[in-house]
Design a protein around this motif. Structure first.
Motif, mmCIF file in Angstrom:
data_model
loop_
_atom_site.group_PDB
_atom_site.id
_atom_site.type_symbol
_atom_site.label_atom_id
_atom_site.label_comp_id
_atom_site.label_asym_id
_atom_site.label_seq_id
_atom_site.Cartn_x
_atom_site.Cartn_y
_atom_site.Cartn_z
ATOM 1 N N GLU A 220 23.482 45.977 33.189
ATOM 2 C CA GLU A 220 23.815 45.732 34.594
ATOM 3 C C GLU A 220 25.152 44.998 34.725
ATOM 4 O OE1 GLU A 220 21.968 46.128 38.005
ATOM 5 O OE2 GLU A 220 21.927 47.839 36.662
ATOM 6 N N THR A 221 25.407 44.048 33.848
ATOM 7 C CA THR A 221 26.684 43.324 33.923
ATOM 8 C C THR A 221 27.859 44.240 33.597
ATOM 9 O OG1 THR A 221 26.348 42.574 31.635
ATOM 10 C CG2 THR A 221 25.652 41.087 33.407
ATOM 11 N N GLU A 222 27.676 45.164 32.660
ATOM 12 C CA GLU A 222 28.741 46.123 32.356
ATOM 13 C C GLU A 222 28.997 47.037 33.548
ATOM 14 O OE1 GLU A 222 30.818 46.419 29.810
ATOM 15 O OE2 GLU A 222 29.979 44.529 29.064
ATOM 16 N N ALA A 223 27.934 47.472 34.203
ATOM 17 C CA ALA A 223 28.092 48.302 35.403
ATOM 18 C C ALA A 223 28.785 47.516 36.511
ATOM 19 C CB ALA A 223 26.732 48.802 35.876
ATOM 20 N N ALA A 224 28.473 46.217 36.613
ATOM 21 C CA ALA A 224 29.111 45.371 37.631
ATOM 22 C C ALA A 224 30.603 45.214 37.350
ATOM 23 C CB ALA A 224 28.424 44.013 37.673
ATOM 24 N N LYS A 225 30.981 45.001 36.088
ATOM 25 C CA LYS A 225 32.398 44.887 35.726
ATOM 26 C C LYS A 225 33.140 46.181 36.050
ATOM 27 C CE LYS A 225 33.104 43.314 31.604
ATOM 28 N NZ LYS A 225 32.894 43.110 30.142
ATOM 29 N N ASN A 226 32.494 47.307 35.801
ATOM 30 C CA ASN A 226 33.124 48.589 36.091
ATOM 31 C C ASN A 226 33.333 48.767 37.597
ATOM 32 O OD1 ASN A 226 34.120 51.099 34.973
ATOM 33 N ND2 ASN A 226 32.364 52.091 35.937
ATOM 34 N N LEU A 227 32.361 48.317 38.409
ATOM 35 C CA LEU A 227 32.493 48.396 39.866
ATOM 36 C C LEU A 227 33.658 47.536 40.346
ATOM 37 C CD1 LEU A 227 31.338 49.284 42.642
ATOM 38 C CD2 LEU A 227 29.948 47.204 42.587
#
Length: 350
Positions: A220-227
């Motif tokens: 989830e944190t990786e997806a958040a950084k990508n967003l």
């Protein structure tokens, strides 16, 4: 009751005429007086039968209307037999009373036992046929209503699935990113390629995990950084995502898309300028993932935020008793996402 054909004015006017003539022809046939058919429209008896048929139909209709008022209070298996018996007895009683008066004051003599039996049989069957017609329409309408309700439920399910799919795809983010991409292509091709990779990664994550119930916190944190990388093109590169996951266990999980949804909601509902960085902090606290940001709300709230939060709240209620919390205190905004724990079953051999 307004939808039933027995209440239609055309049926109430035409049916007694047609059925009354048929009854008159039946009586002539039984009495072996078919030769009188030639003078059917000049015969007084045919109009008497039409009037008696109308009386039977209307009395049955009134009984049915009265019985329908008690349909909610009593079971149908009790109402229907009572309706049939009551309507038949009352309608036949009224008809025989009228025939008795007709024979006594118009014809001049009373009915014979044969005539009485014949008329009772005919109008009893008439009342029963009227009830059969009503019941056939009643159950047909009931079946159609159930089918319509089933179709409406299927339609609502399809609309809900379509809404969820649109929320998963996030069309606002997609169109906005494509517009940003067009601007980047005119400036820097290499940067445009990186932007496309980030956009593809964001939607790949959504589509890959849309059927997953929970995902690791790190994902989830990786997806958040990508967003954040995608949205930074619109917000002048001023978005800063800082997270600390110290103390996070390996079994810490979130519902897919939770953190990106929260971050996007914060960003779209905050005033962000090119002169000051907008910092979003993320850390663990008491089995919650806390997302902290500066309180700087826009004048008009983003409409998709309420829907997204309601959806997340409903999803987390299935997995945890701890709710999704949103707090505004002093100059900061806090959104707390409950961290889910996966308990592994321990199997022992006895």
């Amino acid at each position: 009751m307004k939808r039933y054909f027995i209440n239609h004015p055309v049926f109430r006017m035409v049916a007694p005429v047609v059925y009354g003539v048929l009854i008159y022809l039946l009586v002539l046939l039984i009495n072996n007086a078919v030769a009188q058919v030639e003078a059917i429209f000049n015969s007084q008896e045919v109009y008497i039968f039409i009037a008696l048929t109308a009386l039977t139909f209307e009395s049955c209709r009134l009984i049915i209307l009265m019985m329908r008022k008690y349909e909610q209070e009593h079971p149908v298996r009790f109402i229907l037999p009572l309706q049939i018996v009551t309507s038949a007895c009352i309608s036949v009683g009224l008809v025989m009373l009228c025939l008795t008066l007709y024979f006594a004051y118009v014809v001049g003599f009373s009915m014979s036992n044969t005539q009485t039996t014949l008329f009772v049989a005919i109008f009893t069957v008439t009342a029963l046929l009227y009830n059969v017609l009503y019941l056939s329409h009643y159950y047909l309408q009931k079946e159609n209503t159930l089918k319509l309700q089933s179709e409406m439920q299927q339609r609502e399910i399809l609309e809900m699935e379509m809404t969820e799919f649109q929320q998963d795809i996030n069309p606002d983010l997609l169109y906005e990113s494509l517009e940003n991409l067009i601007g980047i292509m005119y400036r820097d091709i290499d940067k445009a390629e990186d932007y496309i990779d980030s956009l593809a990664s964001a939607y790949r994550y959504v589509l890959t995990n849309r059927h997953q119930e929970i995902v690791p916190l790190a994902a989830e944190t990786e997806a958040a950084k990508n967003l954040i990388r995608i949205l930074n093109e619109k917000y002048f590169g001023q978005l800063k995502f800082e997270y600390t996951l110290e103390g996070a266990s390996d079994d810490a999980r979130l519902i897919p898309g939770s953190l990106p949804i929260v971050l996007e909601s914060i960003i779209r509902n905050s005033i962000i300028t090119r002169f000051e960085p907008f910092i979003i902090n993320c850390y663990l606290e008491d089995d919650y993932l806390v997302v902290q940001s500066k309180l700087n709300d826009r004048l008009i709230a983003y409409t998709g935020s309420k829907v997204a939060f309601a959806r997340l709240q409903k999803s987390y209620s299935l997995y945890s008793d701890r709710p999704l919390i949103q707090v505004k205190a002093y100059q900061d905004s806090y959104i707390k996402i409950p961290v889910l724990k996966v308990e592994e079953a321990i199997v022992t051999n006895v």
